[in-house]
Design an enzyme around this catalytic site. Structure first.
Site, mmCIF file in Angstrom:
data_model
loop_
_atom_site.group_PDB
_atom_site.id
_atom_site.type_symbol
_atom_site.label_atom_id
_atom_site.label_comp_id
_atom_site.label_asym_id
_atom_site.label_seq_id
_atom_site.Cartn_x
_atom_site.Cartn_y
_atom_site.Cartn_z
ATOM 1 N N GLU A 285 -4.794 3.926 -3.495
ATOM 2 C CA GLU A 285 -4.555 4.748 -4.684
ATOM 3 C C GLU A 285 -5.685 4.591 -5.697
ATOM 4 O O GLU A 285 -5.938 5.478 -6.502
ATOM 5 C CB GLU A 285 -3.227 4.337 -5.337
ATOM 6 C CG GLU A 285 -2.208 5.459 -5.329
ATOM 7 C CD GLU A 285 -0.867 5.060 -5.909
ATOM 8 O OE1 GLU A 285 0.133 5.408 -5.285
ATOM 9 O OE2 GLU A 285 -0.801 4.433 -6.978
ATOM 10 N N HIS A 306 -2.169 -5.775 21.045
ATOM 11 C CA HIS A 306 -1.563 -5.164 22.222
ATOM 12 C C HIS A 306 -1.232 -3.697 21.974
ATOM 13 O O HIS A 306 -0.531 -3.080 22.769
ATOM 14 C CB HIS A 306 -0.321 -5.959 22.632
ATOM 15 C CG HIS A 306 -0.653 -7.386 22.975
ATOM 16 N ND1 HIS A 306 -0.754 -7.855 24.265
ATOM 17 C CD2 HIS A 306 -0.964 -8.440 22.184
ATOM 18 C CE1 HIS A 306 -1.095 -9.138 24.254
ATOM 19 N NE2 HIS A 306 -1.225 -9.518 22.993
ATOM 20 N N LYS A 420 5.020 15.935 -5.413
ATOM 21 C CA LYS A 420 6.208 15.955 -6.271
ATOM 22 C C LYS A 420 6.460 17.374 -6.779
ATOM 23 O O LYS A 420 7.591 17.848 -6.808
ATOM 24 C CB LYS A 420 6.027 15.017 -7.456
ATOM 25 C CG LYS A 420 6.045 13.548 -7.067
ATOM 26 C CD LYS A 420 6.025 12.669 -8.305
ATOM 27 C CE LYS A 420 5.738 11.231 -7.925
ATOM 28 N NZ LYS A 420 5.370 10.419 -9.064
HETATM 29 O O1 PA5 Z 1 0.959 2.859 -8.611
HETATM 30 C C1 PA5 Z 1 1.676 3.712 -9.084
HETATM 31 O O2 PA5 Z 1 1.531 4.117 -10.232
HETATM 32 C C2 PA5 Z 1 2.805 4.331 -8.275
HETATM 33 O O3 PA5 Z 1 2.871 3.858 -6.971
HETATM 34 C C3 PA5 Z 1 4.133 4.046 -8.953
HETATM 35 O O4 PA5 Z 1 4.321 2.673 -9.029
HETATM 36 C C4 PA5 Z 1 5.283 4.707 -8.216
HETATM 37 O O5 PA5 Z 1 5.073 6.079 -8.096
HETATM 38 C C5 PA5 Z 1 6.595 4.450 -8.933
HETATM 39 O O6 PA5 Z 1 6.517 4.930 -10.236
HETATM 40 P P1 PA5 Z 1 7.559 4.500 -11.335
HETATM 41 O O7 PA5 Z 1 7.429 3.037 -11.527
HETATM 42 O O8 PA5 Z 1 7.173 5.270 -12.541
HETATM 43 O O9 PA5 Z 1 8.922 4.871 -10.812
#
Ligand code: PA5
Length: 435
Positions: A285, A306, A420
């Protein structure tokens, strides 16, 4: 100090190639440290490590004691950065089967709201049948669909079982200090809450209450973990290639620039799988944007030798490996002799399982290096709660430095929003109608 060994990455590359990156890695580290780069409003993770428990950590320990005393099961609701860190820590330190044999006094820990699978939900309901349980809802935004659905369902289960007042005492929320639906709900319902600082992004939040409450419930020493992270902050501040953070960040960028587009982050520990998942989110990310980024993949050895072994050895030469090693555990298993020797294993009699593991590691590394797959080795040392705190911080820092070297903002995730929007439109969420 975590040791990074890059003696097995050479081939097409040489040490002068790496040394030529010195100015770049210096600039990236400086940018991060001085907060002058893109995403500098999300640098709060650097302030999380502390040597002495904060007032909030003491509250976390108190809540954990309560949960351990009154619950057979603790359900942690969250997704992405709001669940991978604590799950990674618990599975690495206590093993992937950590729940077996646990109950009140040392509750089982299950994770919910990290997907939309009905089968997973049905399984959780079965696991909760007849059990006393508590829940932690973790969401920074407080609006993420997967945890929101799990929250609604689990709250109702709690209320049916314990009544409104009883349910209230068994519900904990970890969220933004002021914003979001979860904060509002927690205030209205009177739940105990812990804060995710607004300047800490999800994937950098493992050392905040996001990671600390579930870890404390699991019996992990969160004070030692924070001390490990605190030491890491000092240890890895060196501005030279003596710093393993520099070695890791610069080497992976160098390999990427020479066509190695996939990094396989791996270990010989089955409990490492979720740490691999946490690392995958951290680097994926942070770096996967603007058409750039090393694809973060994980493997568990020897099991995956494996399955993935053939691809690693002879597939497209576009990957490198980062092998994480831990010191052998104190309790060793010695392979015994068998007078019939029908399995032909007597040549190993008297040797430890760890000895065989070591040879598998060395043999595999030599084969992969010969096959054109560079291997970075990360030697963590003894696996303790404190050491894991150090490893978390080490990897976060490496990620920030590496992403700045790559030329991207490590701290945003604009691409995560696309799915989303489509999903909300298909679900008919108000405000997302098809135009
Ligand atoms: O790294 C990030 O920002 C995301 O992976 C969030 O942690 C994830 O989408 C969950 O978001 P939230 O904590 O707002 O529910």
């Amino acid at each position: 100090m975590i040791k990074v060994d890059i003696s097995n990455v050479w081939g097409d590359l040489s040490l002068p190639d790496l040394l030529a990156l010195e100015k770049e890695v210096f600039a990236a580290h400086k940018t991060l440290d001085e907060g002058t780069g893109a995403g500098n409003d999300f640098l709060g993770w650097q302030n999380l490590p502390v040597n002495e428990p904060t007032e909030e950590m003491l509250r976390i320990q108190k809540a954990a004691e309560q949960i351990r005393a009154d619950s057979d099961v603790f359900v942690v609701i969250g997704i992405g950065g709001s669940y991978l860190g604590p799950r990674a820590a618990i599975e690495l330190l206590q093993g992937p089967n950590h729940n077996i044999g646990k109950g009140k006094g040392n509750p089982q820990i299950y994770f919910a709201g990290n997907g939309l699978s009905t089968r997973h939900w049905n399984e959780l309901c079965r696991l909760l049948e007849g059990k006393d349980f508590s829940i932690a809802i973790i969401s920074k935004s407080g609006t993420t669909t997967e945890p929101a659905i799990a929250t609604r369902a689990l709250r109702w289960m709690l209320e049916r079982k314990y009544g409104t007042e009883g349910a209230k005492k068994r519900t904990y929320a970890i969220t933004d200090p002021a914003k979001g639906a979860l904060r509002q709900m927690a205030t209205e319902e009177g739940w105990e809450t812990f804060v995710i600082p607004p300047d800490v992004g999800g994937r950098f939040s493992v050392l905040s209450p996001v990671g600390l409450l579930p870890m404390a419930v699991a019996g992990i020493d969160i004070v030692a973990m924070m001390q490990g992270a605190c030491e890491a902050k000092k240890t890895y501040d060196i501005r030279s290639f003596e710093n393993p953070v520099w070695l890791y960040a610069a080497t992976r960028n160098l390999l990427y620039r020479h066509g190695k587009k996939i990094e396989l982050f791996e270990s010989y520990e089955p409990g490492f799988k979720m740490l691999g998942g946490w690392w995958q989110q951290l680097f994926g990310e942070s770096e996967g944007k603007d058409g750039k980024g090393i694809f973060p993949a994980t493997a568990e050895l020897t099991a995956d030798l494996h399955s993935l072994g053939q691809m690693i050895q002879e597939g497209e030469r576009n990957m490198f490996e980062t092998m994480v090693r831990f010191a052998p555990p104190e309790k060793q298993y010695v392979i015994g002799p068998d007078f019939k020797n029908l399995d032909g294993l007597n040549y190993l009699a008297g040797k430890t399982l760890d000895f065989v593991d070591e040879k598998a590691y060395l043999g595999t590394m030599a084969a992969h290096v010969d096959g054109g797959v560079p291997v970075i080795t990360m030697d963590v040392g003894e696996l303790t709660d404190k050491k894991l705190g150090e490893l978390f911080y080490f990897l976060e820092l490496s990620c920030g430095v590496s992403a700045y070297m790559l030329g991207v903002n490590p701290f945003n995730q604009p691409g995560v929003e696309m799915y989303k929007r489509n999903m909300f439109q298909l679900l008919g969420k108000p405000g997302y109608e098809a135009k």
